[in-house]
Design a protein around this motif. Structure first.
Motif, PDB file in Angstrom:
ATOM      1  N   LYS A  39       0.827  -1.211   0.000  1.00  0.00           N
ATOM      2  CA  LYS A  39       0.000   0.000   0.000  1.00  0.00           C
ATOM      3  C   LYS A  39       0.861   1.259   0.000  1.00  0.00           C
ATOM      4  CE  LYS A  39      -3.986  -2.209   1.927  1.00  0.00           C
ATOM      5  NZ  LYS A  39      -4.978  -2.286   2.949  1.00  0.00           N
ATOM      6  N   ASN A  40       1.959   1.207  -0.736  1.00  0.00           N
ATOM      7  CA  ASN A  40       2.826   2.363  -0.953  1.00  0.00           C
ATOM      8  C   ASN A  40       3.398   2.968   0.341  1.00  0.00           C
ATOM      9  OD1 ASN A  40       4.159   4.033  -2.679  1.00  0.00           O
ATOM     10  ND2 ASN A  40       2.515   5.526  -2.827  1.00  0.00           N
ATOM     11  N   PRO A  41       4.116   2.175   1.122  1.00  0.00           N
ATOM     12  CA  PRO A  41       4.746   2.732   2.330  1.00  0.00           C
ATOM     13  C   PRO A  41       5.984   3.549   1.955  1.00  0.00           C
ATOM     14  CG  PRO A  41       5.477   0.499   2.021  1.00  0.00           C
ATOM     15  CD  PRO A  41       4.451   0.777   0.941  1.00  0.00           C
ATOM     16  N   PRO A  42       6.541   4.288   2.914  1.00  0.00           N
ATOM     17  CA  PRO A  42       7.796   4.992   2.621  1.00  0.00           C
ATOM     18  C   PRO A  42       8.866   3.985   2.186  1.00  0.00           C
ATOM     19  CG  PRO A  42       6.924   5.623   4.773  1.00  0.00           C
ATOM     20  CD  PRO A  42       6.083   4.486   4.270  1.00  0.00           C
ATOM     21  N   PRO A  43       9.751   4.365   1.245  1.00  0.00           N
ATOM     22  CA  PRO A  43      10.770   3.426   0.757  1.00  0.00           C
ATOM     23  C   PRO A  43      11.617   2.809   1.868  1.00  0.00           C
ATOM     24  CG  PRO A  43      10.728   5.371  -0.620  1.00  0.00           C
ATOM     25  CD  PRO A  43       9.809   5.640   0.537  1.00  0.00           C
ATOM     26  N   ALA A  44      11.970   3.589   2.888  1.00  0.00           N
ATOM     27  CA  ALA A  44      12.800   3.048   3.970  1.00  0.00           C
ATOM     28  C   ALA A  44      12.064   1.939   4.728  1.00  0.00           C
ATOM     29  CB  ALA A  44      13.212   4.156   4.932  1.00  0.00           C
ATOM     30  N   TYR A  45      10.757   2.085   4.907  1.00  0.00           N
ATOM     31  CA  TYR A  45       9.949   1.070   5.599  1.00  0.00           C
ATOM     32  C   TYR A  45       9.950  -0.224   4.799  1.00  0.00           C
ATOM     33  CZ  TYR A  45       5.880  -0.951   7.996  1.00  0.00           C
ATOM     34  OH  TYR A  45       5.039  -1.759   8.700  1.00  0.00           O
ATOM     35  N   LYS A  46       9.756  -0.082   3.503  1.00  0.00           N
ATOM     36  CA  LYS A  46       9.736  -1.252   2.618  1.00  0.00           C
ATOM     37  C   LYS A  46      11.093  -1.959   2.643  1.00  0.00           C
ATOM     38  CE  LYS A  46       7.902  -2.415  -1.899  1.00  0.00           C
ATOM     39  NZ  LYS A  46       7.234  -1.908  -3.077  1.00  0.00           N
ATOM     40  N   GLU A  47      12.170  -1.187   2.625  1.00  0.00           N
ATOM     41  CA  GLU A  47      13.522  -1.761   2.677  1.00  0.00           C
ATOM     42  C   GLU A  47      13.775  -2.447   4.019  1.00  0.00           C
ATOM     43  OE1 GLU A  47      16.279   1.382   1.729  1.00  0.00           O
ATOM     44  OE2 GLU A  47      15.258   1.774  -0.178  1.00  0.00           O
ATOM     45  N   ASP A  48      13.356  -1.805   5.114  1.00  0.00           N
ATOM     46  CA  ASP A  48      13.522  -2.415   6.441  1.00  0.00           C
ATOM     47  C   ASP A  48      12.776  -3.743   6.522  1.00  0.00           C
ATOM     48  OD1 ASP A  48      15.102  -0.364   7.340  1.00  0.00           O
ATOM     49  OD2 ASP A  48      13.541   0.581   8.562  1.00  0.00           O
ATOM     50  N   ALA A  49      11.554  -3.763   6.016  1.00  0.00           N
ATOM     51  CA  ALA A  49      10.758  -4.994   6.050  1.00  0.00           C
ATOM     52  C   ALA A  49      11.422  -6.093   5.225  1.00  0.00           C
ATOM     53  CB  ALA A  49       9.342  -4.729   5.552  1.00  0.00           C
ATOM     54  N   ALA A  50      11.977  -5.730   4.084  1.00  0.00           N
ATOM     55  CA  ALA A  50      12.657  -6.717   3.236  1.00  0.00           C
ATOM     56  C   ALA A  50      13.905  -7.255   3.928  1.00  0.00           C
ATOM     57  CB  ALA A  50      13.019  -6.103   1.889  1.00  0.00           C
ATOM     58  N   THR A  51      14.589  -6.409   4.678  1.00  0.00           N
ATOM     59  CA  THR A  51      15.796  -6.818   5.398  1.00  0.00           C
ATOM     60  C   THR A  51      15.454  -7.668   6.617  1.00  0.00           C
ATOM     61  OG1 THR A  51      16.923  -4.815   4.702  1.00  0.00           O
ATOM     62  CG2 THR A  51      17.857  -5.964   6.573  1.00  0.00           C
ATOM     63  N   GLN A  52      14.439  -7.254   7.350  1.00  0.00           N
ATOM     64  CA  GLN A  52      14.076  -7.941   8.594  1.00  0.00           C
ATOM     65  C   GLN A  52      13.369  -9.272   8.354  1.00  0.00           C
ATOM     66  OE1 GLN A  52      14.913  -7.134  11.771  1.00  0.00           O
ATOM     67  NE2 GLN A  52      16.200  -5.634  10.758  1.00  0.00           N
ATOM     68  N   LYS A  53      12.601  -9.376   7.305  1.00  0.00           N
ATOM     69  CA  LYS A  53      11.862 -10.589   6.947  1.00  0.00           C
ATOM     70  C   LYS A  53      11.138 -11.175   8.149  1.00  0.00           C
ATOM     71  CE  LYS A  53      14.893 -11.611   3.116  1.00  0.00           C
ATOM     72  NZ  LYS A  53      15.790 -12.533   2.498  1.00  0.00           N
ATOM     73  N   CYS A  54      11.555 -12.327   8.607  1.00  0.00           N
ATOM     74  CA  CYS A  54      10.888 -13.036   9.708  1.00  0.00           C
ATOM     75  C   CYS A  54      10.953 -12.269  11.027  1.00  0.00           C
ATOM     76  CB  CYS A  54      11.489 -14.424   9.897  1.00  0.00           C
ATOM     77  SG  CYS A  54      11.278 -15.481   8.457  1.00  0.00           S
ATOM     78  N   ASN A  55      11.965 -11.402  11.152  1.00  0.00           N
ATOM     79  CA  ASN A  55      12.144 -10.671  12.409  1.00  0.00           C
ATOM     80  C   ASN A  55      11.116  -9.559  12.613  1.00  0.00           C
ATOM     81  OD1 ASN A  55      14.273 -12.333  12.992  1.00  0.00           O
ATOM     82  ND2 ASN A  55      15.805 -10.908  12.257  1.00  0.00           N
ATOM     83  N   VAL A  56      10.230  -9.364  11.656  1.00  0.00           N
ATOM     84  CA  VAL A  56       9.117  -8.448  11.885  1.00  0.00           C
ATOM     85  C   VAL A  56       8.277  -9.004  13.036  1.00  0.00           C
ATOM     86  CG1 VAL A  56       6.976  -7.525  10.905  1.00  0.00           C
ATOM     87  CG2 VAL A  56       9.064  -7.519   9.538  1.00  0.00           C
ATOM     88  N   CYS A  57       8.134 -10.316  13.090  1.00  0.00           N
ATOM     89  CA  CYS A  57       7.331 -10.970  14.138  1.00  0.00           C
ATOM     90  C   CYS A  57       8.144 -11.834  15.098  1.00  0.00           C
ATOM     91  CB  CYS A  57       6.261 -11.853  13.503  1.00  0.00           C
ATOM     92  SG  CYS A  57       5.035 -10.949  12.553  1.00  0.00           S
ATOM     93  N   HIS A  58       9.331 -12.233  14.677  1.00  0.00           N
ATOM     94  CA  HIS A  58      10.130 -13.170  15.476  1.00  0.00           C
ATOM     95  C   HIS A  58      11.417 -12.530  15.970  1.00  0.00           C
ATOM     96  CE1 HIS A  58       7.678 -16.690  14.459  1.00  0.00           C
ATOM     97  NE2 HIS A  58       7.478 -16.067  13.316  1.00  0.00           N
ATOM     98  N   GLU A  59      11.930 -13.062  17.067  1.00  0.00           N
ATOM     99  CA  GLU A  59      13.222 -12.620  17.595  1.00  0.00           C
ATOM    100  C   GLU A  59      14.322 -13.069  16.641  1.00  0.00           C
ATOM    101  OE1 GLU A  59      13.859 -10.741  20.168  1.00  0.00           O
ATOM    102  OE2 GLU A  59      11.861 -10.708  21.039  1.00  0.00           O
ATOM    103  N   PRO A  60      15.369 -12.267  16.481  1.00  0.00           N
ATOM    104  CA  PRO A  60      16.481 -12.680  15.622  1.00  0.00           C
ATOM    105  C   PRO A  60      17.102 -13.990  16.111  1.00  0.00           C
ATOM    106  CG  PRO A  60      16.675 -10.364  16.211  1.00  0.00           C
ATOM    107  CD  PRO A  60      15.552 -10.937  17.041  1.00  0.00           C
ATOM    108  N   GLY A  61      17.501 -14.812  15.159  1.00  0.00           N
ATOM    109  CA  GLY A  61      18.203 -16.039  15.492  1.00  0.00           C
ATOM    110  C   GLY A  61      17.333 -17.263  15.664  1.00  0.00           C
ATOM    111  N   GLY A  62      16.039 -17.117  15.612  1.00  0.00           N
ATOM    112  CA  GLY A  62      15.171 -18.280  15.749  1.00  0.00           C
ATOM    113  C   GLY A  62      13.741 -17.927  15.434  1.00  0.00           C
TER     114      GLY A  62
END
Length: 127
Positions: A39-62
């Motif tokens: 839904k057309n978020p700011p470019p930095a938000y989209k990039e952060d989400a692409a980088t974080q992937k699973c870590n949007v909902c999960h703790e890093p490392g598992g």
């Protein structure tokens, strides 16, 4: 090197046991991206989400340990409900989208609503 019969059986059992977990995640990820990324978020938000992937909902490392946002979504979305709707994509979509909407009003430990965090261009699981 030959694999022994018990080790082959063990590997198959591990895969079979992990399969429901592996297949439960893609519908949630797909619906999250549709709701918050397409839904057309700011470019930095989209990039952060692409980088974080699973870590949007999960703790890093598992992938088993959920962060605050993952726990908020999990309060409204149960694996058994997703599994029950696997043959009904429209109903599964509604179930997941409803859970994401409800999680927006949940608050993190700082008292901030996850929906407000995302509206301000930050990922909900970020600290």
């Amino acid at each position: 090197m030959k694999a022994s019969f018990p080790s082959v059986i063990s590997m198959v059992l591990v895969f079979v046991a992990a399969a429901p977990v592996l297949f439960a995640l893609p519908p949630i990820d797909k619906e999250w991206k549709e709701r918050y990324i397409e839904k057309n978020p700011p470019p930095a938000y989209k990039e952060d989400a692409a980088t974080q992937k699973c870590n949007v909902c999960h703790e890093p490392g598992g992938k088993k340990a959920k962060n605050e946002y993952g726990k908020a979504v999990g309060k409204h979305l149960k694996k058994a409900d997703i599994d029950a709707l696997k043959g009904n994509p429209p109903a599964m979509k509604k179930l997941i989208q409803d859970a994401l909407e409800k999680a927006e009003s949940e608050k993190n430990e700082k008292g901030e609503k996850f929906g407000d965090i995302m509206k301000n261009g930050k990922l909900p699981g970020s600290k």
